[in-house]
Scaffold this motif. Structure first.
Motif, PDB file in Angstrom:
ATOM      1  N   LEU A   1      37.666  14.238 111.403  1.00 46.32           N
ATOM      2  CA  LEU A   1      36.997  13.129 112.052  1.00 46.32           C
ATOM      3  C   LEU A   1      36.734  12.044 111.015  1.00 46.32           C
ATOM      4  O   LEU A   1      36.239  12.339 109.943  1.00 46.32           O
ATOM      5  N   ASN A   2      37.091  10.838 111.341  1.00 46.60           N
ATOM      6  CA  ASN A   2      36.827   9.677 110.496  1.00 46.60           C
ATOM      7  C   ASN A   2      36.189   8.607 111.373  1.00 46.60           C
ATOM      8  O   ASN A   2      36.837   7.638 111.764  1.00 46.60           O
ATOM      9  N   PRO A   3      34.896   8.790 111.702  1.00 43.17           N
ATOM     10  CA  PRO A   3      34.251   7.907 112.671  1.00 43.17           C
ATOM     11  C   PRO A   3      33.995   6.510 112.130  1.00 43.17           C
ATOM     12  O   PRO A   3      33.907   6.302 110.922  1.00 43.17           O
ATOM     13  N   GLU A   4      33.869   5.575 113.084  1.00 46.02           N
ATOM     14  CA  GLU A   4      33.427   4.244 112.721  1.00 46.02           C
ATOM     15  C   GLU A   4      32.063   4.391 112.056  1.00 46.02           C
ATOM     16  O   GLU A   4      31.274   5.256 112.428  1.00 46.02           O
ATOM     17  N   GLY A   5      31.786   3.586 111.085  1.00 49.59           N
ATOM     18  CA  GLY A   5      30.515   3.674 110.370  1.00 49.59           C
ATOM     19  C   GLY A   5      30.646   4.397 109.041  1.00 49.59           C
ATOM     20  O   GLY A   5      29.702   4.422 108.258  1.00 49.59           O
ATOM     21  N   LEU A   6      31.800   5.040 108.796  1.00 49.38           N
ATOM     22  CA  LEU A   6      32.072   5.666 107.502  1.00 49.38           C
ATOM     23  C   LEU A   6      33.398   5.120 106.991  1.00 49.38           C
ATOM     24  O   LEU A   6      34.280   4.767 107.772  1.00 49.38           O
ATOM     25  N   ILE A   7      33.539   5.089 105.678  1.00 47.33           N
ATOM     26  CA  ILE A   7      34.775   4.542 105.110  1.00 47.33           C
ATOM     27  C   ILE A   7      35.950   5.451 105.447  1.00 47.33           C
ATOM     28  O   ILE A   7      35.795   6.654 105.653  1.00 47.33           O
ATOM     29  N   LYS A   8      37.119   4.860 105.519  1.00 52.28           N
ATOM     30  CA  LYS A   8      38.363   5.588 105.769  1.00 52.28           C
ATOM     31  C   LYS A   8      39.105   5.686 104.437  1.00 52.28           C
ATOM     32  O   LYS A   8      39.223   4.723 103.711  1.00 52.28           O
ATOM     33  N   ASN A   9      39.589   6.886 104.138  1.00 55.61           N
ATOM     34  CA  ASN A   9      40.304   7.103 102.895  1.00 55.61           C
ATOM     35  C   ASN A   9      41.450   8.055 103.190  1.00 55.61           C
ATOM     36  O   ASN A   9      41.234   9.098 103.805  1.00 55.61           O
ATOM     37  N   PRO A  10      42.664   7.742 102.767  1.00 53.60           N
ATOM     38  CA  PRO A  10      43.789   8.626 103.066  1.00 53.60           C
ATOM     39  C   PRO A  10      43.739   9.956 102.312  1.00 53.60           C
ATOM     40  O   PRO A  10      44.467  10.878 102.642  1.00 53.60           O
ATOM     41  N   ALA A  11      42.841  10.102 101.344  1.00 55.18           N
ATOM     42  CA  ALA A  11      42.772  11.319 100.545  1.00 55.18           C
ATOM     43  C   ALA A  11      41.886  12.401 101.155  1.00 55.18           C
ATOM     44  O   ALA A  11      41.960  13.551 100.749  1.00 55.18           O
ATOM     45  N   PHE A  12      41.050  12.048 102.124  1.00 53.69           N
ATOM     46  CA  PHE A  12      40.149  13.048 102.697  1.00 53.69           C
ATOM     47  C   PHE A  12      39.669  12.620 104.070  1.00 53.69           C
ATOM     48  O   PHE A  12      39.742  11.456 104.426  1.00 53.69           O
ATOM     49  N   SER A  13      39.190  13.595 104.834  1.00 54.85           N
ATOM     50  CA  SER A  13      38.539  13.326 106.117  1.00 54.85           C
ATOM     51  C   SER A  13      37.045  13.416 105.900  1.00 54.85           C
ATOM     52  O   SER A  13      36.568  14.183 105.056  1.00 54.85           O
ATOM     53  N   GLN A  14      36.283  12.657 106.685  1.00 55.15           N
ATOM     54  CA  GLN A  14      34.834  12.697 106.566  1.00 55.15           C
ATOM     55  C   GLN A  14      34.276  14.001 107.122  1.00 55.15           C
ATOM     56  O   GLN A  14      33.281  14.521 106.631  1.00 55.15           O
ATOM     57  N   ALA A  15      34.883  14.545 108.155  1.00 55.77           N
ATOM     58  CA  ALA A  15      34.436  15.793 108.761  1.00 55.77           C
ATOM     59  C   ALA A  15      35.608  16.416 109.498  1.00 55.77           C
ATOM     60  O   ALA A  15      36.574  15.738 109.841  1.00 55.77           O
ATOM     61  N   VAL A  16      35.529  17.726 109.727  1.00 53.64           N
ATOM     62  CA  VAL A  16      36.539  18.450 110.479  1.00 53.64           C
ATOM     63  C   VAL A  16      35.810  19.273 111.522  1.00 53.64           C
ATOM     64  O   VAL A  16      34.836  19.968 111.194  1.00 53.64           O
ATOM     65  N   ALA A  17      36.239  19.209 112.779  1.00 55.12           N
ATOM     66  CA  ALA A  17      35.640  20.015 113.843  1.00 55.12           C
ATOM     67  C   ALA A  17      36.634  21.099 114.243  1.00 55.12           C
ATOM     68  O   ALA A  17      37.816  20.821 114.431  1.00 55.12           O
ATOM     69  N   VAL A  18      36.157  22.336 114.351  1.00 54.84           N
ATOM     70  CA  VAL A  18      36.971  23.462 114.775  1.00 54.84           C
ATOM     71  C   VAL A  18      36.365  23.973 116.069  1.00 54.84           C
ATOM     72  O   VAL A  18      35.177  24.284 116.125  1.00 54.84           O
TER      73      VAL A  18
END
Length: 143
Positions: A1-18
């Motif tokens: 998950l890379n929600p609006e309100g957090l920076i986007k970076n191609p090296a990592f995701s902000q969160a992962v949901a399983v």
């Protein structure tokens, strides 16, 4: 998950949901970067950085349908030499009076990804499934 309100970076995701019987959300290390300005909030101020870290943490959790109350584990990384008390006060305020605080590991590290970061927190949250609603079937009985 890379929600609006957090920076986007191609090296990592902000969160992962399983998703499974329970939804598990793995939140990557959150630091004191403001997504709009892309600047570090509170340079050399661990309290201000901790407040931004928790804003970012809440944003990542909300993107996965979770809140702080769903966190079961977090890791806190503090740069060596920082006085952890101010960050701990922010953490206690954010957690509030909720029962059952998460398992916590605190590590003092030589440095983080950006030399201006004083702390970083990653987390694991578990969201239980919604309660089942009872269904009622009505069958007509004929003559």
């Amino acid at each position: 998950l890379n929600p609006e309100g957090l920076i986007k970076n191609p090296a990592f995701s902000q969160a992962v949901a399983v998703t499974g019987p329970h939804k598990v959300i793995y939140v990557g290390g959150q630091n004191a970067v403001d997504a709009q300005t892309r600047q570090i909030v509170g340079p050399s101020d661990i309290r201000a950085q901790a407040e931004q870290v928790f804003r970012n943490l809440r944003t990542a959790l909300e993107a996965g349908g979770a809140g702080l109350e769903h966190i079961v584990k977090w890791n806190i990384y503090l740069v060596q030499g920082q006085d952890a008390r101010a960050a701990f006060e922010v953490s206690q305020r954010e957690w509030g009076g909720r029962p059952n605080p998460p398992a916590t590991s605190v590590m003092f590290v030589a440095g983080l990804a950006n030399p201006g970061f004083l702390l970083e927190i990653d987390a694991i949250a578990v969201v239980p499934p919604p309660p089942l609603r009872p269904t009622i079937s009505v069958a007509a009985i004929g003559p």
